[in-house]
Design a protein around this motif. Structure first.
Motif, mmCIF file in Angstrom:
data_model
loop_
_atom_site.group_PDB
_atom_site.id
_atom_site.type_symbol
_atom_site.label_atom_id
_atom_site.label_comp_id
_atom_site.label_asym_id
_atom_site.label_seq_id
_atom_site.Cartn_x
_atom_site.Cartn_y
_atom_site.Cartn_z
ATOM 1 N N UNK A 4 0.876 -1.170 0.000
ATOM 2 C CA UNK A 4 0.000 0.000 0.000
ATOM 3 C C UNK A 4 0.914 1.222 0.000
ATOM 4 N N UNK A 5 0.692 2.117 -0.951
ATOM 5 C CA UNK A 5 1.528 3.310 -1.084
ATOM 6 C C UNK A 5 0.616 4.531 -0.983
ATOM 7 N N UNK A 6 0.902 5.410 -0.033
ATOM 8 C CA UNK A 6 0.051 6.594 0.133
ATOM 9 C C UNK A 6 0.881 7.872 0.143
ATOM 10 N N UNK A 7 0.171 8.983 0.198
ATOM 11 C CA UNK A 7 0.751 10.328 0.141
ATOM 12 C C UNK A 7 1.423 10.579 -1.208
ATOM 13 N N UNK A 8 0.797 10.036 -2.251
ATOM 14 C CA UNK A 8 1.324 10.191 -3.607
ATOM 15 C C UNK A 8 0.892 11.528 -4.206
ATOM 16 N N UNK A 9 1.744 12.144 -5.025
ATOM 17 C CA UNK A 9 1.316 13.349 -5.739
ATOM 18 C C UNK A 9 0.157 13.001 -6.679
ATOM 19 N N UNK A 10 -0.792 13.891 -6.802
ATOM 20 C CA UNK A 10 -1.975 13.630 -7.623
ATOM 21 C C UNK A 10 -1.651 13.572 -9.118
ATOM 22 N N UNK A 11 -0.470 14.051 -9.497
ATOM 23 C CA UNK A 11 -0.067 14.031 -10.911
ATOM 24 C C UNK A 11 0.617 12.720 -11.310
ATOM 25 N N UNK A 12 0.922 11.865 -10.344
ATOM 26 C CA UNK A 12 1.613 10.605 -10.615
ATOM 27 C C UNK A 12 0.725 9.669 -11.437
ATOM 28 N N UNK A 13 1.334 8.903 -12.331
ATOM 29 C CA UNK A 13 0.610 7.919 -13.145
ATOM 30 C C UNK A 13 0.958 6.507 -12.666
ATOM 31 N N UNK A 14 0.217 5.518 -13.171
ATOM 32 C CA UNK A 14 0.532 4.121 -12.855
ATOM 33 C C UNK A 14 1.958 3.779 -13.278
ATOM 34 N N UNK A 15 2.356 4.291 -14.436
ATOM 35 C CA UNK A 15 3.705 4.024 -14.953
ATOM 36 C C UNK A 15 4.769 4.653 -14.051
ATOM 37 N N UNK A 30 1.179 -2.144 -10.730
ATOM 38 C CA UNK A 30 1.211 -0.890 -9.973
ATOM 39 C C UNK A 30 0.002 -0.090 -10.434
ATOM 40 N N UNK A 31 -0.896 0.213 -9.503
ATOM 41 C CA UNK A 31 -2.105 0.934 -9.900
ATOM 42 C C UNK A 31 -2.501 1.954 -8.842
#
Length: 108
Positions: A4-15, A30-31
């Motif tokens: 589980x990965x959190x606090x991600x930038x909203x601009x990040x993509x699955x890639x 990775x999704x």
């Protein structure tokens, strides 16, 4: 191992998410979790790494790493909890009997 990965930038993509984890081993998926209505990222996601030692190495290396100005939080994902079925019963006063249909011309 599912991460589980959190606090991600909203601009990040699955890639982008996959490329953060790829240096530590095989990434089978990775999704990002996206909002149903807008399709925008909700700021968290899941990464599946089949080899546990590689996943643990990725957790140690990436937890707290600054990505896009935000420190990532990376932990082992917990299994999805079973929820009781939701009751979507309609309101409406409850004056009709079981199996009785509503008639707009009938007043009660």
């Amino acid at each position: 191992m599912n991460l589980y990965v959190s606090n991600l930038p909203y601009t990040l993509t699955d890639e982008d998410l996959q490329s953060e984890f790829a240096p530590f081993g095989n990434v089978s998926s990775a999704r990002l979790v996206k909002d149903r209505e807008t399709g925008r990222s909700r700021g968290f996601g899941f990464v599946e790494m089949p080899v546990e030692t590689e996943a643990l190495t990725a957790i140690n290396a990436l937890n707290g790493k600054d990505v896009g100005g935000r420190p990532l939080r990376v932990i082992e994902a917990r299994p999805k909890e079973e929820r009781p079925p939701r009751n979507f019963g309609g309101g409406g006063g409850g004056k009709r009997g079981q199996g009785e249909s509503w008639d707009r011309n009938k007043r009660s």
